[in-house]
Design a protein around this motif. Structure first.
Motif, PDB file in Angstrom:
ATOM      1  N   SER A 114       1.006  -0.513  -0.136  1.00  0.00           N
ATOM      2  CA  SER A 114      -0.209   0.279   0.081  1.00  0.00           C
ATOM      3  C   SER A 114       0.843   1.242   0.246  1.00  0.00           C
ATOM      4  CB  SER A 114      -0.525   0.205   1.245  1.00  0.00           C
ATOM      5  OG  SER A 114      -1.941  -1.185   1.387  1.00  0.00           O
ATOM      6  N   GLY A 115       1.521   1.351  -1.128  1.00  0.00           N
ATOM      7  CA  GLY A 115       2.319   2.707  -0.671  1.00  0.00           C
ATOM      8  C   GLY A 115       2.370   3.714  -1.804  1.00  0.00           C
ATOM      9  N   SER A 116       2.437   4.834  -1.463  1.00  0.00           N
ATOM     10  CA  SER A 116       1.894   5.356  -2.378  1.00  0.00           C
ATOM     11  C   SER A 116       3.145   5.718  -3.773  1.00  0.00           C
ATOM     12  CB  SER A 116       2.149   7.115  -1.859  1.00  0.00           C
ATOM     13  OG  SER A 116       3.756   6.871  -1.528  1.00  0.00           O
ATOM     14  N   SER A 117       2.772   6.633  -5.022  1.00  0.00           N
ATOM     15  CA  SER A 117       3.488   6.934  -5.536  1.00  0.00           C
ATOM     16  C   SER A 117       4.984   7.163  -6.136  1.00  0.00           C
ATOM     17  CB  SER A 117       2.801   7.281  -7.181  1.00  0.00           C
ATOM     18  OG  SER A 117       2.486   8.317  -6.361  1.00  0.00           O
ATOM     19  N   GLU A 118       4.923   7.302  -4.897  1.00  0.00           N
ATOM     20  CA  GLU A 118       6.452   8.051  -4.714  1.00  0.00           C
ATOM     21  C   GLU A 118       7.479   7.297  -4.150  1.00  0.00           C
ATOM     22  OE1 GLU A 118       8.645  12.336  -2.250  1.00  0.00           O
ATOM     23  OE2 GLU A 118       7.124  11.832  -2.505  1.00  0.00           O
ATOM     24  N   GLU A 119       6.818   6.681  -3.249  1.00  0.00           N
ATOM     25  CA  GLU A 119       7.535   5.152  -2.351  1.00  0.00           C
ATOM     26  C   GLU A 119       7.165   4.193  -3.408  1.00  0.00           C
ATOM     27  OE1 GLU A 119       5.668   6.263   2.118  1.00  0.00           O
ATOM     28  OE2 GLU A 119       4.498   4.669   1.035  1.00  0.00           O
ATOM     29  N   ALA A 149      21.111  -1.047  11.955  1.00  0.00           N
ATOM     30  CA  ALA A 149      20.712  -0.047  13.601  1.00  0.00           C
ATOM     31  C   ALA A 149      19.320   0.949  13.751  1.00  0.00           C
ATOM     32  CB  ALA A 149      22.077  -0.118  14.113  1.00  0.00           C
ATOM     33  N   LYS A 150      19.817   1.751  12.396  1.00  0.00           N
ATOM     34  CA  LYS A 150      18.755   2.362  12.611  1.00  0.00           C
ATOM     35  C   LYS A 150      17.448   2.036  11.099  1.00  0.00           C
ATOM     36  CE  LYS A 150      21.946   6.184  11.784  1.00  0.00           C
ATOM     37  NZ  LYS A 150      22.426   8.100  10.765  1.00  0.00           N
ATOM     38  N   LEU A 151      17.853   1.225  10.419  1.00  0.00           N
ATOM     39  CA  LEU A 151      16.589   0.668  10.163  1.00  0.00           C
ATOM     40  C   LEU A 151      15.326  -0.342  10.461  1.00  0.00           C
ATOM     41  CD1 LEU A 151      15.699   0.708   7.096  1.00  0.00           C
ATOM     42  CD2 LEU A 151      16.238  -1.493   6.530  1.00  0.00           C
ATOM     43  N   LYS A 152      16.202  -0.591  11.836  1.00  0.00           N
ATOM     44  CA  LYS A 152      15.376  -1.311  12.863  1.00  0.00           C
ATOM     45  C   LYS A 152      14.891  -0.448  13.312  1.00  0.00           C
ATOM     46  CE  LYS A 152      18.235  -5.446  12.395  1.00  0.00           C
ATOM     47  NZ  LYS A 152      19.329  -6.198  13.242  1.00  0.00           N
ATOM     48  N   SER A 153      15.162   0.361  13.925  1.00  0.00           N
ATOM     49  CA  SER A 153      14.155   1.703  15.230  1.00  0.00           C
ATOM     50  C   SER A 153      13.565   2.490  14.246  1.00  0.00           C
ATOM     51  CB  SER A 153      15.692   2.546  15.269  1.00  0.00           C
ATOM     52  OG  SER A 153      16.818   3.213  14.896  1.00  0.00           O
ATOM     53  N   ALA A 154      13.109   1.744  12.940  1.00  0.00           N
ATOM     54  CA  ALA A 154      12.298   3.112  11.931  1.00  0.00           C
ATOM     55  C   ALA A 154      11.203   2.963  12.505  1.00  0.00           C
ATOM     56  CB  ALA A 154      12.346   2.524  10.636  1.00  0.00           C
ATOM     57  N   LEU A 206      12.363   4.398   4.713  1.00  0.00           N
ATOM     58  CA  LEU A 206      12.023   4.512   3.808  1.00  0.00           C
ATOM     59  C   LEU A 206      13.049   6.023   3.398  1.00  0.00           C
ATOM     60  CD1 LEU A 206       8.787   4.065   1.368  1.00  0.00           C
ATOM     61  CD2 LEU A 206      10.737   2.638   1.386  1.00  0.00           C
ATOM     62  N   GLU A 207      12.889   6.330   4.098  1.00  0.00           N
ATOM     63  CA  GLU A 207      13.668   8.419   4.513  1.00  0.00           C
ATOM     64  C   GLU A 207      15.168   7.681   4.868  1.00  0.00           C
ATOM     65  OE1 GLU A 207      15.720  11.368   3.153  1.00  0.00           O
ATOM     66  OE2 GLU A 207      13.265  10.730   2.971  1.00  0.00           O
ATOM     67  N   ILE A 208      15.401   6.612   5.506  1.00  0.00           N
ATOM     68  CA  ILE A 208      17.011   5.870   6.183  1.00  0.00           C
ATOM     69  C   ILE A 208      17.640   5.133   4.389  1.00  0.00           C
ATOM     70  CG2 ILE A 208      18.003   4.393   7.468  1.00  0.00           C
ATOM     71  CD1 ILE A 208      15.654   4.731   9.580  1.00  0.00           C
ATOM     72  N   ALA A 209      16.601   4.199   4.071  1.00  0.00           N
ATOM     73  CA  ALA A 209      17.233   3.945   2.719  1.00  0.00           C
ATOM     74  C   ALA A 209      17.087   4.310   1.797  1.00  0.00           C
ATOM     75  CB  ALA A 209      16.524   2.996   2.096  1.00  0.00           C
ATOM     76  N   ARG A 210      16.645   5.638   1.507  1.00  0.00           N
ATOM     77  CA  ARG A 210      16.917   7.025   0.168  1.00  0.00           C
ATOM     78  C   ARG A 210      18.110   7.378   0.816  1.00  0.00           C
ATOM     79  NH1 ARG A 210      13.040   9.710  -2.583  1.00  0.00           N
ATOM     80  NH2 ARG A 210      11.068   8.677  -1.467  1.00  0.00           N
ATOM     81  N   SER A 211      19.014   8.356   2.036  1.00  0.00           N
ATOM     82  CA  SER A 211      19.602   8.234   2.522  1.00  0.00           C
ATOM     83  C   SER A 211      20.704   7.416   2.325  1.00  0.00           C
ATOM     84  CB  SER A 211      19.776   9.038   3.807  1.00  0.00           C
ATOM     85  OG  SER A 211      18.657   9.619   4.316  1.00  0.00           O
ATOM     86  N   SER A 212      21.066   6.389   2.120  1.00  0.00           N
ATOM     87  CA  SER A 212      22.126   5.641   1.598  1.00  0.00           C
ATOM     88  C   SER A 212      21.932   5.490   0.604  1.00  0.00           C
ATOM     89  CB  SER A 212      21.664   3.701   2.263  1.00  0.00           C
ATOM     90  OG  SER A 212      20.975   3.993   3.570  1.00  0.00           O
TER      91      SER A 212
END
Length: 588
Positions: free
Chosen positions: A541-546, A563-568, A575-581
């Protein structure tokens, strides 16, 4: 100074030229020793007006015959002073070669026997148009051939065939040249609809043809039967190919037609895996679903069914069970694994979807095996008998236990014994010159993961067909097929449904998994390997941007902070953490 069109000489084995014609790409026919030839770059058909072949004198030594070709090109605008092309000559045995062709324009010349040059008068546009529509294949006029206009033949009438046809049209190479040979009674269509909207009850707006003919699934034009007629494409319906001769370059259909081809694209897809007849696999009321006829039969059964058993917990099982719930039927899914969609879903992800199905009245029988399907007094299926002795009542059974590639009668082109299907290279060429294979049936190099794969999915069917035809017509061999695995499903989308489901997955489901979200409605799963690289990502159920971010992540495979991803705290945060990566990786 006039620029010169210099032609090549081609050394072949015992091949006196019979006839030569212009087709807008460059093809010519000789006897059976010489197969299809084509330019590695498509020339503008509007500029090609004449192709001249010089016949070899009968007295020339048969094993060292020289074939001379001449090409006359009129350039209405200034082109480059010199343009290097390659001439592809798929020839039997060791004579297969790639020879250079240099174009200097706009003068018109022909290379004569004896390596002399002579000027050729320019021909009128009317002659050019006539030549562009002609195709001459070896022995095409021999008794037994239906006609001489099958420069390109596609075997199979599924999704890939429809997208291949569109690509031929886009390149101006379909009219009078292309033939599709299909076992189905209808023009190519978007097959995924058959287990989704097509199975909705009549009062919930089911999908029906012509609504989902290709290529509407990718936002393209709806290619109805009239579309094929308007574009000069011959379609042979309900007449599948039963024999293939690679040496003679022919295919034979059920009705006895013998079709001579210049280039052949095998797009036969898959067929459903079936239960043996001895355990009730062919009983009335037992359904397998691969085409519109299968779907029509199932819809008819659902209309009078009370209890439905769906065997298999994969795509087919999950989508058919969701549709059956829309009919308010007593529905049970039966499978041997511990949870649904075991090839993709993690146990945690599967649990969320199983709970949703149960809320819609669907029951599960996990970890069990089928013994047989049992008929009732009327001869129709009545029970599913399990190996553990349990009996599940069902007046309609849908079997979705996988599929197998349809390779017959093309086994001679070379099969892959590991993943199944027909072995091809990164341009979908088989081991036989002029023969290609696309879609579900093709075992191709999956470049991103450096392995051979066979992908049974509509996305690959579309893209492989387009890549194959573009390569065939333009010969841009530097652009290898670089596919990113993609899967999706849409269920419970009928009117009145309290919750619609739409998930997408990109990449490879290998490594450690991190799940984020509570399925309200979103949930995401990330697959990360031992080097902390993101390998695959799943989103509900993601948005078109996601959703647009997912293929970028899967393709780039960035290093992520687990660690950051697990604590999201949310899907958006993850998704913002992944985008930053992704951004950090591009900056390195």
């Amino acid at each position: 100074m006039d620029k010169l069109l210099l032609l090549l000489l081609l050394l072949v084995h015992c091949v006196p030229v019979q006839q030569v014609a212009c087709t807008g790409g460059l093809r010519f026919g000789v006897d059976s020793s010489l197969e299809t030839c084509g330019l590695r770059r498509k020339l503008d058909p509007s500029k090609i007006v004449l192709l001249i072949g010089v016949a070899i004198e009968p007295g020339i030594a048969s094993n060292q015959a020289l074939v001379f070709l001449g090409l006359l090109e009129l350039l209405r605008t200034q082109g480059p002073a010199e343009e290097a092309l390659e001439f592809s000559s798929p020839i039997h045995g060791e004579h297969r070669a790639l020879l250079p062709l240099l174009l200097f324009s706009p003068s018109s010349w022909v290379l004569k026997q004896g390596l002399g040059l002579r000027r050729v008068p320019r021909c009128p546009n009317s002659l050019g148009r006539a030549l562009r529509r002609s195709f001459v294949a070896a022995a095409a006029n021999s008794p037994g051939f239906a006609n001489e206009n099958r420069e390109f033949v596609i075997v199979g009438g599924g999704n890939a065939a429809g997208y291949a046809a569109r690509t031929f049209v886009e390149h101006g190479m379909a009219d009078g040249r292309l033939c599709i040979v299909s076992k189905e009674a209808v023009a190519p269509y978007e097959r995924p609809a058959l287990t989704k909207g097509y199975l909705f009850p009549p009062d919930k707006k089911p999908a029906r043809l012509p609504g989902f003919h290709t290529c509407v699934g990718s936002g393209g034009e709806r290619q109805t039967p009239e579309w094929y007629t308007e574009h000069g494409i011959e379609v042979l319906y309900q007449d599948p190919v039963v024999a293939f001769d690679g040496q003679k370059q022919t295919v034979t259909t059920t009705s006895g037609k013998i079709l001579k081809y210049g280039s052949l694209i095998v797009s036969t897809g898959c067929e459903a895996a079936r239960f043996p007849e001895k355990i009730g696999g062919n009983l009335p009321g037992v359904h397998y679903i691969r085409d519109v006829a299968d779907a029509d039969s199932l819809v008819s059964s659902l209309g009078r069914a009370e209890k439905v058993a769906v065997i298999g917990g994969g795509y087919i099982g999950m989508e058919v069970a969701a549709a059956a719930a829309g009919w308010n039927l007593d529905t049970t899914i039966i499978f041997p694994e511990d949870h649904i969609m075991p090839r993709l879903f993690t146990p945690s992800l599967a649990r969320r979807y199983e709970e949703l199905y149960q809320q819609n009245g669907v029951k599960f029988m996990k970890g069990v095996l089928i013994d047989k399907l049992e008929a009732g007094a009327d001869g129709r299926v009545a029970n599913v008998i399990l190996k553990n002795g349990s009996v599940i009542e069902a007046d309609t059974v849908v079997v979705g236990i996988g599929a197998k590639p349809v390779v017959s009668p093309f086994e001679a082109v070379g099969l892959n014994n590991s993943v199944g299907g027909i072995e091809v290279d990164s341009h979908f060429r088989t081991s036989l010159p002029g023969v290609f294979a696309v879609g579900d049936v093709a075992a191709f190099p999956l470049k991103i993961y450096n392995r051979t794969a066979r992908v049974e999915h509509v996305d690959h069917a579309r893209k492989s067909a387009q890549h194959c035809v573009r390569t065939l017509l333009t010969a841009k061999l530097n652009r290898k097929y670089d596919y990113l695995p993609y899967f999706y499903s849409r269920v419970f989308e009928y009117e009145g449904s309290t919750r619609k489901i739409w998930w997408q997955f990109y990449g490879d489901n290998v490594g450690e998994t991190i799940e984020v979200g509570n399925f309200d409605p979103k949930v995401a799963t990330f697959w990360i390997d031992s080097d902390s690289r993101l390998k695959g990502v799943f989103l509900e159920s993601g948005s078109s941007e996601e959703v647009s971010l997912l293929p970028q992540l899967a393709k780039a495979q960035p290093l992520v902070d687990k660690a950051k991803l697990k604590s999201a705290s949310s899907i958006e945060d993850a998704l913002e953490i992944a985008r930053s990566s992704l951004k950090a990786g591009s900056a390195v």
